[in-house]
Motif scaffolding. Structure first.
Motif, short mmCIF file in Angstrom:
data_model
loop_
_atom_site.label_atom_id
_atom_site.label_comp_id
_atom_site.label_asym_id
_atom_site.label_seq_id
_atom_site.Cartn_x
_atom_site.Cartn_y
_atom_site.Cartn_z
N PHE A 132 0.81 -1.21 0.00
CA PHE A 132 0.00 0.00 0.00
C PHE A 132 0.85 1.27 0.00
N LEU A 133 2.17 1.11 -0.03
CA LEU A 133 3.04 2.27 -0.20
C LEU A 133 3.06 2.72 -1.65
N ASP A 134 2.60 1.86 -2.54
CA ASP A 134 2.50 2.21 -3.96
C ASP A 134 1.24 3.03 -4.19
N TYR A 135 1.40 4.32 -4.49
CA TYR A 135 0.23 5.18 -4.61
C TYR A 135 -0.65 4.81 -5.80
N HIS A 136 -0.07 4.16 -6.83
CA HIS A 136 -0.90 3.70 -7.94
C HIS A 136 -1.94 2.70 -7.45
N LEU A 137 -1.49 1.76 -6.60
CA LEU A 137 -2.39 0.75 -6.06
C LEU A 137 -3.44 1.39 -5.15
N VAL A 138 -2.99 2.30 -4.28
CA VAL A 138 -3.92 2.96 -3.35
C VAL A 138 -4.99 3.73 -4.10
N VAL A 139 -4.57 4.48 -5.12
CA VAL A 139 -5.52 5.27 -5.91
C VAL A 139 -6.54 4.38 -6.59
N ASN A 140 -6.09 3.30 -7.21
CA ASN A 140 -7.00 2.46 -7.97
C ASN A 140 -7.92 1.63 -7.09
N LEU A 141 -7.44 1.18 -5.94
CA LEU A 141 -8.33 0.50 -5.02
C LEU A 141 -9.43 1.43 -4.52
N SER A 142 -9.05 2.66 -4.23
CA SER A 142 -10.03 3.65 -3.76
C SER A 142 -11.04 3.98 -4.85
N LEU A 143 -10.56 4.08 -6.08
CA LEU A 143 -11.46 4.38 -7.20
C LEU A 143 -12.39 3.21 -7.50
N THR A 144 -11.92 1.99 -7.25
CA THR A 144 -12.78 0.82 -7.45
C THR A 144 -13.97 0.86 -6.50
N VAL A 145 -13.71 1.18 -5.23
CA VAL A 145 -14.79 1.30 -4.25
C VAL A 145 -15.72 2.45 -4.64
N THR A 146 -15.14 3.57 -5.05
CA THR A 146 -15.94 4.73 -5.44
C THR A 146 -16.80 4.43 -6.66
N LEU A 147 -16.23 3.69 -7.62
CA LEU A 147 -17.00 3.29 -8.80
C LEU A 147 -18.25 2.53 -8.40
N ALA A 148 -18.10 1.62 -7.44
CA ALA A 148 -19.24 0.84 -6.98
C ALA A 148 -20.30 1.73 -6.35
N VAL A 149 -19.86 2.64 -5.48
CA VAL A 149 -20.80 3.53 -4.79
C VAL A 149 -21.54 4.42 -5.77
N VAL A 150 -20.79 5.06 -6.67
CA VAL A 150 -21.40 6.02 -7.61
C VAL A 150 -22.30 5.31 -8.61
N SER A 151 -21.87 4.17 -9.13
CA SER A 151 -22.66 3.46 -10.14
C SER A 151 -23.97 2.93 -9.57
N VAL A 152 -23.90 2.38 -8.37
CA VAL A 152 -25.13 1.88 -7.74
C VAL A 152 -26.05 3.05 -7.38
N THR A 153 -25.46 4.15 -6.91
CA THR A 153 -26.26 5.35 -6.65
C THR A 153 -26.93 5.82 -7.93
N GLY A 154 -26.18 5.81 -9.03
CA GLY A 154 -26.74 6.21 -10.31
C GLY A 154 -27.87 5.31 -10.75
N ALA A 155 -27.74 4.00 -10.50
CA ALA A 155 -28.81 3.07 -10.85
C ALA A 155 -30.07 3.37 -10.04
N VAL A 156 -29.88 3.72 -8.76
CA VAL A 156 -31.03 4.08 -7.92
C VAL A 156 -31.71 5.34 -8.45
N VAL A 157 -30.90 6.33 -8.80
CA VAL A 157 -31.43 7.59 -9.33
C VAL A 157 -32.21 7.33 -10.62
N PHE A 158 -31.64 6.55 -11.52
CA PHE A 158 -32.30 6.27 -12.79
C PHE A 158 -33.59 5.47 -12.58
N ALA A 159 -33.53 4.51 -11.68
CA ALA A 159 -34.72 3.69 -11.41
C ALA A 159 -35.87 4.52 -10.86
N ARG A 160 -35.55 5.44 -9.94
CA ARG A 160 -36.60 6.23 -9.29
C ARG A 160 -37.07 7.40 -10.14
#
Length: 234
Positions: free
Chosen positions: A49-77
């Motif tokens: 986790f000292l590799d900032y490339h890995l830290v950035v991409n792991l964080s973005l993976t979690v964020t992708l999940a949150v934002v995409s699912v939120t977007g699906a909720v918004v579109f559905a409603r």
């Protein structure tokens, strides 16, 4: 069309700040979380986790999940719900046609979810700048970090918007808000891996996935737009 989009956007006024935070908080939170692991844990495996490339991409993976699912909720409603059950009857009375209305609703949802995409990029920038005052990840060159992190966050932001539209179109096809949510989760599981795979300075995998998702989203909008005019059910 501008008037129609502006009218649809009014329903998002009270949620724009929350949508921004849906992208900003997860990426910033997990950047510090994964960065802190290397400091708190003496295990040699934590040194990864000292590799900032890995830290950035792991964080973005979690964020992708949150934002995409939120977007699906918004579109559905906000979109699909108007095409399901008794509510779809009102669409036949719409003077400008069902197809333009679907386009306006989709663009309005996309613009609103753009706040979450902006939040994702903003969270990355705040973290990189804050690194100069308090370095969670040591030996992280500012210029190189900004270039990589900005490119990765923009790619992830665009991908999350594309997945929102794609899951929404699939939900529209099945006339199911729940189907939209399930599809959103499945797409995140499939595409999220490409973000995590870009653990080096190369962003090729992530951008390739983003490009494919954007094309599929555009095809989905085209298909559903035609169906709204030709299918009596929609």
């Amino acid at each position: 069309m501008k008037t129609m989009i502006a009218t649809e956007l009014k329903q998002y006024r009270s949620t724009l700040v929350y949508l921004f935070l849906a992208g900003f908080i997860p990426v910033l939170l997990f950047l510090y979380f994964f960065g802190a692991i290397s400091r708190a844990d003496s295990d040699p495996e934590a040194a990864a986790f000292l590799d900032y490339h890995l830290v950035v991409n792991l964080s973005l993976t979690v964020t992708l999940a949150v934002v995409s699912v939120t977007g699906a909720v918004v579109f559905a409603r906000s979109v699909i719900a108007d095409y399901v059950g008794d509510r779809r009857i009102a669409l036949y009375m719409y003077p400008y046609g069902r197809s333009p209305l679907f386009t306006a609703k989709t663009l309005a949802a996309l613009i609103a979810m753009g706040m979450a995409a902006v939040g994702t990029v903003a969270g990355i920038i705040v973290f990189i700048v804050a690194q100069q005052a308090w370095a969670v990840i040591p030996d992280m060159p500012l210029a190189e970090a900004l270039v990589f992190a900005f490119g990765a966050s923009v790619s992830t932001a665009i991908l999350s918007l594309a997945l929102t539209v794609l899951s929404g179109c699939i939900g529209m096809w099945w006339r199911s808000p729940l189907g939209c949510l399930i599809t959103g989760v499945i797409l995140v599981c499939i595409c999220g891996n490409s973000v995590g795979m870009s653990s080096t300075s190369s962003l090729g995998v992530s951008w390739l996935t983003t490009g494919v998702a954007v094309v599929l989203a555009l095809v989905g909008v085209f298909v559903i737009r035609r169906r709204t005019d030709t299918d009596d059910i929609l």
